[in-house]
Design a protein around this motif. Structure first.
Motif, PDB file in Angstrom:
ATOM      1  N   UNK A  96       0.775  -1.229   0.000  1.00 10.19           N
ATOM      2  CA  UNK A  96       0.000   0.000   0.000  1.00 10.19           C
ATOM      3  C   UNK A  96       0.807   1.278   0.000  1.00 10.19           C
ATOM      4  N   UNK A  97       2.068   1.216  -0.431  1.00 11.88           N
ATOM      5  CA  UNK A  97       2.906   2.409  -0.495  1.00 11.88           C
ATOM      6  C   UNK A  97       3.397   2.595  -1.917  1.00 11.88           C
ATOM      7  N   UNK A  98       3.307   3.806  -2.429  1.00 15.12           N
ATOM      8  CA  UNK A  98       3.719   4.089  -3.799  1.00 15.12           C
ATOM      9  C   UNK A  98       5.110   4.712  -3.785  1.00 15.12           C
ATOM     10  N   UNK A  99       6.129   3.983  -4.225  1.00 21.24           N
ATOM     11  CA  UNK A  99       7.485   4.548  -4.228  1.00 21.24           C
ATOM     12  C   UNK A  99       7.600   5.685  -5.234  1.00 21.24           C
ATOM     13  N   UNK A 100       8.395   6.681  -4.897  1.00 24.95           N
ATOM     14  CA  UNK A 100       8.590   7.807  -5.797  1.00 24.95           C
ATOM     15  C   UNK A 100       9.428   7.373  -6.995  1.00 24.95           C
ATOM     16  N   UNK A 101       9.154   7.972  -8.177  1.00 23.99           N
ATOM     17  CA  UNK A 101       9.928   7.609  -9.378  1.00 23.99           C
ATOM     18  C   UNK A 101      11.419   7.852  -9.174  1.00 23.99           C
ATOM     19  N   UNK A 102      12.231   6.943  -9.688  1.00 22.13           N
ATOM     20  CA  UNK A 102      13.695   7.046  -9.673  1.00 22.13           C
ATOM     21  C   UNK A 102      14.266   7.165  -8.266  1.00 22.13           C
ATOM     22  N   UNK A 103      13.577   6.605  -7.308  1.00 22.25           N
ATOM     23  CA  UNK A 103      14.111   6.588  -5.947  1.00 22.25           C
ATOM     24  C   UNK A 103      15.392   5.759  -5.900  1.00 22.25           C
ATOM     25  N   UNK A 104      16.431   6.231  -5.222  1.00 20.99           N
ATOM     26  CA  UNK A 104      17.613   5.382  -5.047  1.00 20.99           C
ATOM     27  C   UNK A 104      17.276   4.187  -4.158  1.00 20.99           C
ATOM     28  N   UNK A 105      18.072   3.132  -4.279  1.00 25.61           N
ATOM     29  CA  UNK A 105      17.818   1.920  -3.513  1.00 25.61           C
ATOM     30  C   UNK A 105      17.830   2.207  -2.020  1.00 25.61           C
ATOM     31  N   UNK A 106      18.705   3.094  -1.576  1.00 26.18           N
ATOM     32  CA  UNK A 106      18.767   3.418  -0.153  1.00 26.18           C
ATOM     33  C   UNK A 106      17.458   3.999   0.348  1.00 26.18           C
ATOM     34  N   UNK A 107      16.808   4.827  -0.496  1.00 27.30           N
ATOM     35  CA  UNK A 107      15.518   5.407  -0.118  1.00 27.30           C
ATOM     36  C   UNK A 107      14.428   4.334  -0.077  1.00 27.30           C
ATOM     37  N   UNK A 108      14.486   3.382  -1.013  1.00 27.37           N
ATOM     38  CA  UNK A 108      13.508   2.296  -1.025  1.00 27.37           C
ATOM     39  C   UNK A 108      13.631   1.446   0.239  1.00 27.37           C
ATOM     40  N   UNK A 109      14.870   1.168   0.645  1.00 27.16           N
ATOM     41  CA  UNK A 109      15.072   0.417   1.882  1.00 27.16           C
ATOM     42  C   UNK A 109      14.499   1.170   3.080  1.00 27.16           C
ATOM     43  N   UNK A 110      14.675   2.479   3.083  1.00 25.60           N
ATOM     44  CA  UNK A 110      14.139   3.284   4.178  1.00 25.60           C
ATOM     45  C   UNK A 110      12.618   3.202   4.221  1.00 25.60           C
ATOM     46  N   UNK A 111      11.979   3.250   3.057  1.00 25.94           N
ATOM     47  CA  UNK A 111      10.519   3.162   2.995  1.00 25.94           C
ATOM     48  C   UNK A 111      10.019   1.789   3.445  1.00 25.94           C
ATOM     49  N   UNK A 112      10.750   0.742   3.056  1.00 28.81           N
ATOM     50  CA  UNK A 112      10.368  -0.601   3.493  1.00 28.81           C
ATOM     51  C   UNK A 112      10.464  -0.701   5.014  1.00 28.81           C
TER      52      UNK A 112
END
Length: 283
Positions: A96-112
């Motif tokens: 239920x979370x929409x990742x921002x376009x072109x997010x770096x992997x580090x940011x994706x890990x933070x969101x997870x």
């Protein structure tokens, strides 16, 4: 035409991953109970292993739907051929979370991590179901390993289930010591096949048997008790029986059709081998 000939409303064997077509055999009932144990006990890692066509993907879909109805956050993803960023994006979207376009992997890990902590704060445990792991890249196995590190933290409770054929354990050997519960899906027994055919025909609108007892036994033997093969062979038999005007399907029809099923499987295997080789060349 073939279905109306037999007095059926539609295909008894064409549900694919639709939970409506799920048959709770003894093997699948035990596997579901083990999956529920993993989640209820908040264990970290389980593996669901079985040969191709034994119903792993459908079982995961049925389990995921049950969790959703109970209000539990669940992500069912298929990381075959993906890379780390793709898996994390799929995971976030499923939760239920929409990742921002072109997010770096580090940011994706933070969101997870944020999503796991959020669930934990309200007393929930996230369930992550990963299918077809025998086709996962080494990058994905490393990502799963890192994800388990997140789950080790008390503020990030989650359960991960990895499903695939037995060779996936060789690919993910680094995770073997972390497995809390292995779950093995075995082929069906003859009684399972008998009951499944009866139930599938009943769902499609027919009470009287179409397959003779001898036909059911031969179908079970030639399919090896693998549900996908049972479906394919039974579907071919319905078509052949309707075209020939038979009133029932016996072992002779099943045996005559089996070589055609074998050719289909050989062709599918060749296509899968070509797809795998192509993926390796383009990495």
């Amino acid at each position: 035409m073939k279905y109306s000939y037999w007095g059926l409303k539609g295909s008894p064997f064409g549900f694919g991953l639709d939970p409506k077509g799920f048959f709770l055999s003894g093997v699948h009932e035990e596997a579901l109970a083990r999956l529920e144990f993993l989640v209820h006990q908040r264990r970290r890692l389980g593996v669901l292993i079985g040969p191709a066509g034994c119903g792993k993907s459908l079982l995961l879909e049925v389990f995921a739907e049950k969790l959703r109805r109970a209000g539990q956050p669940v992500a069912r993803i298929c990381p075959a051929g993906a890379q780390c960023a793709e898996l994390l994006c799929d995971l976030l979207i499923a939760l239920g979370r929409l990742p921002k376009p072109r997010n770096p992997v580090s940011s994706l890990w933070q969101q997870v991590g944020d999503r796991l902590r959020e669930a934990c704060l309200i007393g929930q445990s996230v369930v992550i179901l990963c299918d077809q792991m025998e086709s996962a890249t080494q990058d994905i196995w490393q990502t799963i390993n890192r994800l388990l590190g997140y789950i080790d933290r008390p503020e990030c409770a989650a359960t991960v289930v990895l499903a695939g054929r037995s060779q996936m354990l060789r690919l993910g050997h680094e995770l073997l010591s972390k497995i809390d519960l292995p779950i093995q899906l075995e082929p069906w027994e003859l009684l399972d096949t008998q009951q499944y055919l009866q139930e599938a025909l009943r769902r499609a609108g027919r009470i009287e048997p179409i397959f003779t007892p001898e036909g059911v036994q031969r179908l079970h033997e030639l399919s090896g008790g693998i549900p996908r093969q049972i479906n394919r062979l039974a579907e071919l038999a319905l078509l052949a029986g309707a075209l020939e005007g038979f009133s029932q399907i016996g072992p002779e029809i099943i045996e005559a059709l089996y070589p055609q099923l074998s050719l289909d499987l050989t062709a599918a295997g060749a296509i899968n081998t070509m797809w795998t080789a192509d993926n390796m060349l383009t990495r």
